[in-house]
Design an enzyme around this catalytic site. Structure first.
Site, mmCIF file in Angstrom:
data_model
loop_
_atom_site.group_PDB
_atom_site.id
_atom_site.type_symbol
_atom_site.label_atom_id
_atom_site.label_comp_id
_atom_site.label_asym_id
_atom_site.label_seq_id
_atom_site.Cartn_x
_atom_site.Cartn_y
_atom_site.Cartn_z
ATOM 1 N N LYS A 222 0.831 -1.209 0.000
ATOM 2 C CA LYS A 222 0.000 0.000 0.000
ATOM 3 C C LYS A 222 0.867 1.260 0.000
ATOM 4 O O LYS A 222 0.647 2.174 -0.782
ATOM 5 C CB LYS A 222 -0.939 -0.006 1.208
ATOM 6 N N GLU A 228 10.245 -5.749 3.673
ATOM 7 C CA GLU A 228 10.479 -7.024 3.014
ATOM 8 C C GLU A 228 10.065 -6.975 1.550
ATOM 9 O O GLU A 228 10.788 -7.472 0.668
ATOM 10 C CB GLU A 228 9.696 -8.133 3.728
ATOM 11 N N GLY A 283 -5.085 -5.286 5.675
ATOM 12 C CA GLY A 283 -4.293 -6.216 4.893
ATOM 13 C C GLY A 283 -4.836 -7.627 4.890
ATOM 14 O O GLY A 283 -4.914 -8.287 3.848
ATOM 15 N N ARG A 284 -5.257 -8.130 6.059
ATOM 16 C CA ARG A 284 -5.737 -9.507 6.143
ATOM 17 C C ARG A 284 -7.157 -9.655 5.614
ATOM 18 O O ARG A 284 -7.683 -10.773 5.577
ATOM 19 C CB ARG A 284 -5.628 -10.012 7.574
ATOM 20 N N GLU A 369 -3.984 -12.331 14.149
ATOM 21 C CA GLU A 369 -3.673 -10.908 14.098
ATOM 22 C C GLU A 369 -4.882 -10.098 14.537
ATOM 23 O O GLU A 369 -4.747 -9.008 15.099
ATOM 24 C CB GLU A 369 -3.228 -10.505 12.678
ATOM 25 N N HIS A 406 -1.626 -38.714 10.117
ATOM 26 C CA HIS A 406 -0.387 -39.445 10.364
ATOM 27 C C HIS A 406 0.680 -38.528 10.955
ATOM 28 O O HIS A 406 1.861 -38.847 10.918
ATOM 29 C CB HIS A 406 0.103 -40.077 9.058
ATOM 30 N N LYS A 526 9.506 -4.597 13.926
ATOM 31 C CA LYS A 526 9.950 -3.871 12.734
ATOM 32 C C LYS A 526 10.835 -2.686 13.114
ATOM 33 O O LYS A 526 11.872 -2.422 12.483
ATOM 34 C CB LYS A 526 8.748 -3.374 11.929
#
Length: 562
Positions: A222, A228, A283-284, A369, A406, A526
């Site tokens: 954005k 990153e 964002g999510r 979050e 398993h 951050k």
């Protein structure tokens, strides 16, 4: 939520003086939970032969069976009463109405507008936002169509055959999950890759076998400053230029999902190929915004709009259905019941469809979050160890079945932790192959049955199990689960499924009186990383003022790097 609005109590303000645990409905629910402590699922099913068909709900292509949860009809009535006391309906209307319910960032929460049809009006600060949403969708559709039909060509004139999405968090997890979930509907002549980790290995492996002349990068940030994402975008830029030797190539091989036109242009991307979104999109909650451009390229504009229709159908159901028939409300209440009143600390999400392999990882951000908060909307601490305190935010995790059987199911069946489970399955396989799907579905039903009812010592004795082995083979049962069943995994069903969990998270947040739409917890790390980076890169030995452990680790890292 007009179906329940008439019976709602007055909506409490975010800063209500009475703590949640002091509400009469809360205390009544807590007493009821204590009364069920020795009641088992075996008891509940024996007392109510119709339980398996009565404790169910259905909407938007999804069938929810919650009869194997540790509750009764009285429990459900009390939980509905609690939701009303906490103002769930009023808070939902505030969200749909564009109010700034994200109080710490003073933002609206309008991801529901991203999937509203053109005919709908949704206002924020007096402006209808729906036309703007569809303008972006139309621009995305034009881009996706050009890539899919070969008209978008790279710097050398070759058509684009590979699309690499660069993002992190909500700019990565949603598109990754959706593209894998809908792979059956995707254009197989295109290759989709995703880069998110700042670890250089992620980028190096993503592009190792690609041709820069046929590769398009989508840079999703954005602000166009995410550390990153921009590190990976810069490496992608260098990779393209190393092969194509012309700065002009950037405009043909990069598009941006951003709102920072100046930074996008400075990078070399044509701002005509910049797809925006809004502050009211978290964002999510953004996989159905321009962040989903990679998904639209994969499945086409029509498939993407089908997914949006599934989202919207669940939005409408959440807003209008009575609480005791409302899938997101029921899912949210079950999470609150298991976490806060029964003491479970995690929830396992177990999709029995390989296409949904990344769905649990996607839900981890959506749920943890959102609900990983230790203060109320008013900033008051929530201490589960204090009198009147309570637990929020269960840990969500999971893997696809049958692989997980398993791996970690042993702990779910016979461990000391009680872990509620959400099983997700489909009546029809997208890849029918012999008996495979019947075997898969038999395992879904069998696992839920085994968790609920277990296997007693008496049953084992009837099977001539040696007495010394009986304790090891006894299954306690009484492990709660819900099963979500749909006909098949389509774009519309995926949209409904994601919206189901989105709104279930909203319900949890309203009952716990927390802000599900900020994420201050990701900021401190951050900030500290920004301080440490120059200390790692400095040619001179830096003066370190961290704690002794961090100082020692930095010095050792510098020595090992030489």
């Amino acid at each position: 939520m007009s179906g329940d609005a008439a019976s709602q109590t007055a909506c409490e303000t975010p800063f209500d003086a009475m703590a949640r645990s002091q509400l009469p409905a809360w205390q009544e629910t807590a007493r009821h939970a204590a009364s069920l402590e020795r009641t088992t699922l075996r008891d509940l099913f024996a007392a109510d032969p119709a339980r398996g068909t009565r404790l169910t709900a259905e909407a938007c292509g999804l069938y929810l069976d919650f009869s194997k949860q540790r509750l009764t009809g009285d429990t459900l009535q009390l939980l509905v009463k609690l939701a009303r006391s906490c103002g769930v309906a009023e808070r939902a209307e505030a969200m749909f109405g564009g109010e700034r319910i994200n109080v710490t960032e003073r933002r609206a929460v309008l991801h529901v507008a991203l999937r509203a049809p053109r005919s709908r009006q949704i206002f924020f600060d007096g402006e209808d936002v729906v036309p703007g949403v569809h303008a972006v969708l139309d621009a995305m559709a034009a881009c996706a169509t050009e890539v899919r039909d070969g008209r978008w060509t790279g710097h050398t004139g070759k058509p684009i055959r590979t699309v690499v999405n660069i993002g992190i968090g909500g700019s990565d997890l949603g598109p990754v999950m959706a593209c894998q979930a809908l792979r059956h509907s995707s254009d197989r002549s295109l290759t989709l890759r995703f880069v998110s980790n700042v670890d250089g290995t992620d980028f190096a492996e993503a592009v190792r076998d690609l041709d820069p002349a046929e590769t398009l990068f989508i840079v999703s940030s954005k602000t166009f400053t995410t550390q990153e994402t921009m590190a990976n975008a810069s490496s992608a830029r260098d990779w393209v230029l190393q092969a194509l030797k012309d700065e002009g190539a950037i405009a043909k091989h990069f598009v941006a999902v951003s709102t920072n036109a100046e930074a996008v242009a400075a990078f070399g991307i044509d701002t005509a190929n910049m797809f925006g979104f809004w502050d009211w999109v978290g964002g999510r909650y953004s996989m159905d915004s321009a962040i989903g451009l990679s998904t639209m390229i994969a499945i086409g504009p029509d498939g993407f709009r089908e997914m949006l229709a599934g989202f919207h159908a669940m939005d409408e159901h959440f807003r209008s259905a009575p609480f005791d028939e409302n899938l997101p409300v029921l899912m949210g209440l079950l999470a609150v019941w298991n976490t806060t009143f029964l003491g479970s600390r995690t929830i396992a999400v177990l999709p029995y469809d390989q296409y949904l392999a990344r769905f649990p990882a996607y839900l981890q951000q959506l749920t943890m979050e959102s609900c990983g908060k230790r203060v109320t909307l008013a900033g008051e601490p929530i201490d589960p160890c204090a009198e009147g305190g309570y637990t929020t935010g269960p840990i969500y995790w999971g893997e696809p079945g049958t692989n997980g059987q398993h791996s970690f199911y042993q702990l779910i069946h016979q461990g000391t932790e009680v872990i509620p489970c959400d099983f997700i399955a489909f009546a029809n396989s997208l890849n029918p192959l012999g008996r495979h799907h019947d075997l898969l579905m038999a395992n879904v039903f069998a696992q839920a049955e085994a968790l609920a009812f277990g296997k007693s010592a008496e049953q084992l004795a009837a099977e001539d199990c040696p007495e010394w082995l009986t304790p090891h083979r006894t299954f306690p049962g009484n492990r709660p689960s819900s099963t979500i069943l749909a006909e098949r995994l389509t774009p519309a069903v995926l949209g409904s499924l994601v919206a189901l969990y989105e709104h279930a998270v909203f319900v949890q947040g309203a009952i716990w009186n927390i802000n599900c739409f900020d994420q201050w917890g990701v900021e401190l790390g951050k900030q500290l990383a920004g301080r440490i980076v120059p200390e790692l890169e400095s040619a001179e030995e830096p003066e370190l003022t961290h704690d002794s452990s961090t100082n020692a680790l930095i010095r050792r890292y510098r020595r090992l790097r030489g």
